[in-house]
Design an enzyme around this catalytic site. Structure first.
Site, PDB file in Angstrom:
ATOM      1  CE1 TYR A  51      -3.248  -2.871   0.467  1.00 43.29           C
ATOM      2  CE2 TYR A  51      -3.143  -2.495   2.922  1.00 43.29           C
ATOM      3  CZ  TYR A  51      -3.562  -3.037   1.883  1.00 43.29           C
ATOM      4  OH  TYR A  51      -4.252  -4.201   2.064  1.00 43.29           O
ATOM      5  CG  HIS A 108      -0.787  -8.286   0.707  1.00 45.67           C
ATOM      6  ND1 HIS A 108      -0.563  -7.061   0.534  1.00 45.67           N
ATOM      7  CD2 HIS A 108      -2.064  -8.423   0.327  1.00 45.67           C
ATOM      8  CE1 HIS A 108      -1.512  -6.514   0.388  1.00 45.67           C
ATOM      9  NE2 HIS A 108      -2.453  -7.142   0.267  1.00 45.67           N
TER      10      HIS A 108
HETATM   11  N1  LIG Z   1      -5.553  -8.158   2.363  1.00 46.92           N
HETATM   12  C1  LIG Z   1      -6.038  -7.834   0.805  1.00 46.92           C
HETATM   13  O1  LIG Z   1      -5.643  -8.222  -0.141  1.00 46.92           O
HETATM   14  C2  LIG Z   1      -7.116  -6.478   1.143  1.00 46.92           C
HETATM   15  C3  LIG Z   1      -7.816  -6.145  -0.118  1.00 46.92           C
HETATM   16  C4  LIG Z   1      -8.465  -5.248   0.080  1.00 46.92           C
HETATM   17  C5  LIG Z   1      -8.716  -4.248   1.258  1.00 46.92           C
HETATM   18  N2  LIG Z   1      -7.671  -4.551   2.215  1.00 46.92           N
HETATM   19  C6  LIG Z   1      -7.747  -4.093   3.899  1.00 46.92           C
HETATM   20  O2  LIG Z   1      -8.896  -3.670   4.057  1.00 46.92           O
HETATM   21  C7  LIG Z   1      -9.378  -2.117   4.262  1.00 46.92           C
HETATM   22  C8  LIG Z   1     -10.966  -2.086   3.850  1.00 46.92           C
HETATM   23  O3  LIG Z   1     -11.199  -2.388   2.504  1.00 46.92           O
HETATM   24  P1  LIG Z   1     -12.519  -2.040   1.586  1.00 46.92           P
HETATM   25  O4  LIG Z   1     -12.295  -0.809   1.279  1.00 46.92           O
HETATM   26  O5  LIG Z   1     -12.671  -3.237   0.549  1.00 46.92           O
HETATM   27  O6  LIG Z   1     -13.434  -1.765   2.763  1.00 46.92           O
HETATM   28  P2  LIG Z   1     -15.231  -1.951   2.749  1.00 46.92           P
HETATM   29  O7  LIG Z   1     -15.573  -1.437   4.292  1.00 46.92           O
HETATM   30  O8  LIG Z   1     -16.065  -2.683   2.076  1.00 46.92           O
HETATM   31  O9  LIG Z   1     -15.310  -0.148   2.099  1.00 46.92           O
HETATM   32  C9  LIG Z   1     -14.959   0.829   2.626  1.00 46.92           C
HETATM   33  C10 LIG Z   1     -15.317   2.029   1.354  1.00 46.92           C
HETATM   34  O10 LIG Z   1     -16.581   2.074   1.551  1.00 46.92           O
HETATM   35  C11 LIG Z   1     -17.053   3.381   1.466  1.00 46.92           C
HETATM   36  N3  LIG Z   1     -18.366   3.535   1.958  1.00 46.92           N
HETATM   37  C12 LIG Z   1     -18.524   3.086   3.182  1.00 46.92           C
HETATM   38  N4  LIG Z   1     -20.098   3.104   3.357  1.00 46.92           N
HETATM   39  C13 LIG Z   1     -20.591   3.887   2.117  1.00 46.92           C
HETATM   40  C14 LIG Z   1     -21.762   3.970   1.652  1.00 46.92           C
HETATM   41  N5  LIG Z   1     -23.117   3.844   2.422  1.00 46.92           N
HETATM   42  N6  LIG Z   1     -21.847   4.404   0.374  1.00 46.92           N
HETATM   43  C15 LIG Z   1     -20.819   4.376  -0.609  1.00 46.92           C
HETATM   44  N7  LIG Z   1     -19.555   4.344  -0.188  1.00 46.92           N
HETATM   45  C16 LIG Z   1     -19.447   3.957   1.304  1.00 46.92           C
HETATM   46  C17 LIG Z   1     -15.835   4.273   2.338  1.00 46.92           C
HETATM   47  O11 LIG Z   1     -15.807   5.459   1.770  1.00 46.92           O
HETATM   48  P3  LIG Z   1     -15.838   6.816   2.362  1.00 46.92           P
HETATM   49  O12 LIG Z   1     -14.488   7.266   2.449  1.00 46.92           O
HETATM   50  O13 LIG Z   1     -16.972   7.861   1.588  1.00 46.92           O
HETATM   51  O14 LIG Z   1     -16.715   6.391   3.762  1.00 46.92           O
HETATM   52  C18 LIG Z   1     -14.698   3.305   2.232  1.00 46.92           C
HETATM   53  O15 LIG Z   1     -13.840   3.806   1.029  1.00 46.92           O
HETATM   54  C19 LIG Z   1      -8.636  -1.755   2.997  1.00 46.92           C
HETATM   55  O16 LIG Z   1      -8.246  -0.299   3.685  1.00 46.92           O
HETATM   56  C20 LIG Z   1      -7.312  -2.600   3.427  1.00 46.92           C
HETATM   57  O17 LIG Z   1      -6.707  -2.203   4.619  1.00 46.92           O
HETATM   58  C21 LIG Z   1      -6.906  -6.007   2.298  1.00 46.92           C
END
Ligand SMILES: NC(=O)c1ccc[n+]([C@@H]2O[C@H](COP(=O)([O-])OP(=O)(O)OC[C@H]3O[C@@H](n4cnc5c(N)ncnc54)[C@H](OP(=O)(O)O)[C@@H]3O)[C@@H](O)[C@H]2O)c1
Length: 303
Positions: A51, A108
């Protein structure tokens, strides 16, 4: 009400809700959102070598006033340069994080170490023994990826961080069973996908009716996102999420105080989730697209 932490198979525990500095915050200014997350009450932070946000997490944690033992920090290894060991990579991450140890160190994704997982896992075990990380685990691993190294492991992975929400339930049935059998705790990312990336599916009416029922029971506003988080936590799965907005961060943390979904509501969400055929050719196809995106951004930035 949900537990605020889960136990891991190595005797440690992990806060149930974590704040991620990947996806939306990757390669952007993650310092301010992370400081806001700290102020709002998050103590569990997720980053990764890939990241490029480890130094930003360090900047956000500097002088935060929260003692190190009250923080939970995860980072991940995706790339080892020629001749580099897992310990070298972790030491580089620790130096960026300005920490002596992390709480959780993850491989990862298996694609980065194909055919080398036995040797890589031995190196993961060594960094845990040396105290550079409290726990070790993996991310985006399917059963065949575990089978490559688990029989020779002396320390089992404590977690597998995967995309997890009701729409993957059908595809992940055997992975869930396998994780339970080996005591590997699931940690989720992408829990909000059914409302952010894949709205309009069979879950929509179910989430809406559960949300309405919870609002009436609790007497406070409830969002569909909170219902998804609660569903995940009640399955014993750690939630890693993220946001750029303080209100949303507060909304996420409030899930810990929200009343539980009933067994019938849990079953209704499971059933609606299983109805959707996402048509993914591979379980972690999305992760692979994400790696390609990171690499192409870096190539463009260098070029
Ligand atoms: N191990 C891996 O391969 C891997 C892969 C992906 C992610 N991750 C980790 O997991 C974390 C979270 O991942 P994710 O982004 O997939 O999580 P998520 O919890 O599914 O989504 C969070 C995102 O959704 C948006 N959001 C929340 N509520 C919303 C709504 N009602 N309407 C529209 N958008 C909304 C948020 O934006 P706002 O800023 O607008 O609130 C935020 O950008 C990452 O930061 C990372 O650390 C790990």
């Amino acid at each position: 009400m949900s537990t605020s932490s889960f136990s891991l198979n190595d005797g440690t525990s992990i806060p149930a809700l974590g704040f991620g500095t990947g996806t939306a915050l990757m390669k952007q200014d993650a310092v301010d959102p992370t400081k806001t997350a700290l102020r709002t009450g998050f103590t569990h932070f997720d980053t990764a070598q890939m990241y490029r946000t480890e130094d930003q997490l360090a900047a956000a944690l500097a002088d935060c006033g929260v003692p190190r033992e009250k923080l939970y920090v995860t980072t991940k290894v995706a790339e080892l340069k020629e001749g580099e060991t897992v310990k070298d990579a972790l030491q580089e991450s620790l130096s960026k994080l300005k920490l002596d140890y992390v709480d959780l160190y993850l491989v990862h994704a298996p694609m980065h170490f194909s055919g080398r997982m036995k040797e890589v896992w031995k190196e993961m075990e060594a960094v845990k023994r040396e105290g550079l990380t409290r726990s070790i685990g993996v991310s985006n691993f399917e059963i065949q990826d575990f089978e490559e190294f688990l029989s020779e492991a002396t320390i089992k992975p404590a977690v597998n961080q995967i995309e997890f929400h009701p729409y993957v339930l059908g595809a992940f049935e055997s992975l869930l069973e396998y994780s339970n059998k080996h005591g590997i705790r699931l940690e989720s990312y992408g829990v909000l996908a059914p409302i952010t990336r894949e709205p309009g599916g069979p879950l929509d009416p179910v989430l809406s009716s559960v949300r309405t029922r919870l609002e009436q029971t609790w007497g406070k506003p409830v969002t569909e996102g909170q219902v998804l988080f609660k569903w995940c936590l009640q399955k014993g799965v750690v939630v890693v999420t993220t946001s750029s907005k303080e209100d949303r961060m507060k909304e996420y943390l409030a899930v810990l105080d929200m009343p539980d979904l009933t067994p019938e509501e849990m079953a209704e969400i499971d059933a609606a989730g299983r109805k959707k055929d996402r048509g993914d050719p591979e379980l972690f196809g999305r992760y692979k697209q994400y790696v390609q995106l990171v690499r192409s951004r870096e190539t463009n930035a260098q070029g």
